[in-house]
Design a protein around this motif. Sequence first.
Motif, PDB file in Angstrom:
ATOM      1  N   GLY A  48       0.823  -1.186   0.023  1.00 25.79           N
ATOM      2  CA  GLY A  48       0.019   0.004   0.031  1.00 25.79           C
ATOM      3  C   GLY A  48       0.801   1.263  -0.006  1.00 25.79           C
ATOM      4  N   GLY A  49       1.741   1.145   0.730  1.00 21.87           N
ATOM      5  CA  GLY A  49       2.951   2.223   0.661  1.00 21.87           C
ATOM      6  C   GLY A  49       3.452   2.612  -0.649  1.00 21.87           C
ATOM      7  N   MET A  50       4.033   1.573  -1.387  1.00 25.65           N
ATOM      8  CA  MET A  50       4.413   1.891  -2.554  1.00 25.65           C
ATOM      9  C   MET A  50       3.447   2.397  -3.653  1.00 25.65           C
ATOM     10  N   THR A  51       2.260   1.551  -3.410  1.00 24.98           N
ATOM     11  CA  THR A  51       1.224   2.129  -4.255  1.00 24.98           C
ATOM     12  C   THR A  51       1.090   3.694  -4.078  1.00 24.98           C
ATOM     13  N   LEU A  52       0.809   4.344  -2.856  1.00 24.19           N
ATOM     14  CA  LEU A  52       0.914   5.645  -2.524  1.00 24.19           C
ATOM     15  C   LEU A  52       1.762   6.407  -3.026  1.00 24.19           C
ATOM     16  N   MET A  53       2.987   6.078  -2.778  1.00 15.13           N
ATOM     17  CA  MET A  53       4.067   6.625  -3.394  1.00 15.13           C
ATOM     18  C   MET A  53       4.262   7.161  -4.761  1.00 15.13           C
ATOM     19  N   THR A  54       3.867   6.027  -5.682  1.00 11.65           N
ATOM     20  CA  THR A  54       3.798   6.209  -7.030  1.00 11.65           C
ATOM     21  C   THR A  54       2.744   7.131  -7.490  1.00 11.65           C
ATOM     22  N   LEU A  55       1.774   7.237  -6.713  1.00 15.37           N
ATOM     23  CA  LEU A  55       0.490   8.347  -7.009  1.00 15.37           C
ATOM     24  C   LEU A  55       1.336   9.758  -6.390  1.00 15.37           C
ATOM     25  N   VAL A  56       2.103   9.793  -5.334  1.00 15.16           N
ATOM     26  CA  VAL A  56       2.820  11.080  -4.985  1.00 15.16           C
ATOM     27  C   VAL A  56       3.481  11.540  -6.104  1.00 15.16           C
ATOM     28  N   TRP A  57       4.260  10.096  -6.788  1.00 15.04           N
ATOM     29  CA  TRP A  57       5.460  10.887  -7.794  1.00 15.04           C
ATOM     30  C   TRP A  57       4.585  11.436  -8.724  1.00 15.04           C
ATOM     31  N   ILE A  58       3.501  10.573  -9.274  1.00 13.83           N
ATOM     32  CA  ILE A  58       2.279  11.212 -10.547  1.00 13.83           C
ATOM     33  C   ILE A  58       1.950  12.740  -9.990  1.00 13.83           C
ATOM     34  N   PHE A  60       3.701  15.085  -8.018  1.00 20.38           N
ATOM     35  CA  PHE A  60       4.863  16.046  -8.368  1.00 20.38           C
ATOM     36  C   PHE A  60       5.026  16.150  -9.869  1.00 20.38           C
ATOM     37  N   THR A  61       4.979  15.115 -10.665  1.00 20.08           N
ATOM     38  CA  THR A  61       5.229  15.100 -11.918  1.00 20.08           C
ATOM     39  C   THR A  61       4.228  16.192 -12.770  1.00 20.08           C
ATOM     40  N   LEU A  62       3.002  16.194 -12.300  1.00 16.86           N
ATOM     41  CA  LEU A  62       2.219  17.139 -12.871  1.00 16.86           C
ATOM     42  C   LEU A  62       2.112  18.600 -12.242  1.00 16.86           C
ATOM     43  N   LEU A  63       2.662  18.415 -10.891  1.00 14.12           N
ATOM     44  CA  LEU A  63       2.797  19.786 -10.453  1.00 14.12           C
ATOM     45  C   LEU A  63       4.055  20.648 -10.937  1.00 14.12           C
ATOM     46  N   SER A  64       4.785  19.649 -11.475  1.00 18.88           N
ATOM     47  CA  SER A  64       6.160  20.631 -11.768  1.00 18.88           C
ATOM     48  C   SER A  64       6.482  20.606 -13.244  1.00 18.88           C
ATOM     49  N   ARG A  65       5.939  19.962 -13.886  1.00 14.54           N
ATOM     50  CA  ARG A  65       6.055  20.196 -15.610  1.00 14.54           C
ATOM     51  C   ARG A  65       4.820  20.652 -16.255  1.00 14.54           C
ATOM     52  N   PRO A  66       5.279  21.273 -17.435  1.00 15.74           N
ATOM     53  CA  PRO A  66       4.221  21.843 -18.521  1.00 15.74           C
ATOM     54  C   PRO A  66       3.972  20.445 -19.196  1.00 15.74           C
ATOM     55  N   GLY A  68       3.279  18.396 -22.702  1.00 19.70           N
ATOM     56  CA  GLY A  68       4.044  17.711 -23.637  1.00 19.70           C
ATOM     57  C   GLY A  68       4.339  16.524 -23.581  1.00 19.70           C
ATOM     58  N   LYS A  69       5.293  15.824 -24.447  1.00 18.15           N
ATOM     59  CA  LYS A  69       5.459  14.524 -24.937  1.00 18.15           C
ATOM     60  C   LYS A  69       6.200  13.855 -23.555  1.00 18.15           C
ATOM     61  N   VAL A  70       7.122  14.456 -23.102  1.00 16.84           N
ATOM     62  CA  VAL A  70       7.919  14.017 -22.040  1.00 16.84           C
ATOM     63  C   VAL A  70       7.023  13.676 -20.735  1.00 16.84           C
ATOM     64  N   THR A  71       6.063  14.861 -20.641  1.00  7.44           N
ATOM     65  CA  THR A  71       5.121  14.548 -19.230  1.00  7.44           C
ATOM     66  C   THR A  71       4.121  13.601 -19.443  1.00  7.44           C
ATOM     67  N   ASN A  72       3.928  13.414 -20.643  1.00 11.51           N
ATOM     68  CA  ASN A  72       2.941  12.431 -21.134  1.00 11.51           C
ATOM     69  C   ASN A  72       3.398  10.939 -20.949  1.00 11.51           C
ATOM     70  N   TRP A  73       4.608  10.813 -21.232  1.00 12.88           N
ATOM     71  CA  TRP A  73       5.358   9.692 -21.003  1.00 12.88           C
ATOM     72  C   TRP A  73       5.655   9.222 -19.499  1.00 12.88           C
ATOM     73  N   GLY A  77       3.989   5.768 -17.763  1.00 12.28           N
ATOM     74  CA  GLY A  77       4.804   4.816 -17.146  1.00 12.28           C
ATOM     75  C   GLY A  77       4.491   4.941 -15.552  1.00 12.28           C
ATOM     76  N   LEU A  78       4.399   6.041 -14.847  1.00 14.31           N
ATOM     77  CA  LEU A  78       4.162   5.856 -13.499  1.00 14.31           C
ATOM     78  C   LEU A  78       2.604   5.377 -13.198  1.00 14.31           C
ATOM     79  N   LEU A  79       1.768   5.606 -14.380  1.00 14.68           N
ATOM     80  CA  LEU A  79       0.495   4.919 -14.130  1.00 14.68           C
ATOM     81  C   LEU A  79       0.393   3.500 -14.176  1.00 14.68           C
TER      82      LEU A  79
END
Length: 311
Positions: A48-58, A60-66, A68-73, A77-79
């Motif tokens: 459950g902790g690993m599942t939650l952490m990947t959601l956190v990574w997602i 932060f990725t959406l919070l910090s990036r515009p 584009g193709k790199v963001t979609n990839w 991958g994280l999803l």
Amino acid sequence: MNTPFIKPHFHLLVILFITLTTVTTATFTLGELKPSNELDYFDALGEGGMTLMTLVWIGFTLLSRPTGKVTNWLFSGLLLMNISMLLDFIDEFIIYPDNSAWLTAIESLPAPVGMIIMSIALYHWHREQMTINAQLRRTERVYRDHNLTDFITGLYSAKYMKQQIKHQLLYSKKSNKPFTVMMLDIRQFDQFNRQYGHQQGDNLLREIGQVITMNIRDQDLACRYASDRFVVLFPNTTSALADAFSWHIENSLANLAFKVGSDQRANYQKITICSKEFDGNQSDYQVLELMSQQMDNTKIKNNKHQDKRVA
């Protein structure tokens, strides 16, 4: 929280919600809850902790990036990795019937696919970051260069002049070759600013800087030292030779017919010039302090002579 990047990613958030809702609903629909005595809470906590952490990574990725193709990839991958971890987590609570055992077999499949996509995304992110870093270095270099030049006149700044005087002092001391510093002051520049405005004052300073530059050699260095003061460094030059350059500069500026705006009347500026030879046994501070003192003394003498002529 940095929210400007979240709104453009709204469609990705919708995909995330639909995907996780679908996976959770499907697994609980197809399976049955395990008896409490069969639950492994330690494994459930870890997965459950690993599942939650990947959601956190997602997140932060959406919070910090515009967008584009790199963001979609990165998101894809994280999803996929999150789906595998979510299935592993749910598997701790669900028993699947024999006809749905395929769910257990494929629950680890999205993770390696997601890692491959993530690797591609990180490679392109690396290239993107290298490009950004190169731009930042160019920007920093431009700023650093601009910090050593005067914005109004285009001449070097007082800071740069001090650095070059330091170098010249060391060189003169080692080589026993003198150098000369000339200081130039525009008379009644404050009055000109009050009468015509600071923009015209800046234009006048710019033209004076150009006249000075045209009357010195390539190896000489001119800077705007203060508001209405300029300094010229003449390397390996005696005061006698520097006086000749000073005369040319003074004569050129005396004939500078500066016109304010559309006014056809010419404004001729009066200046005060002094110069001094140095042998390398001073500090940069002493050089500029002596020049300032000499300029003040020269202006006092000029004012006395002017008062005598008026009398």
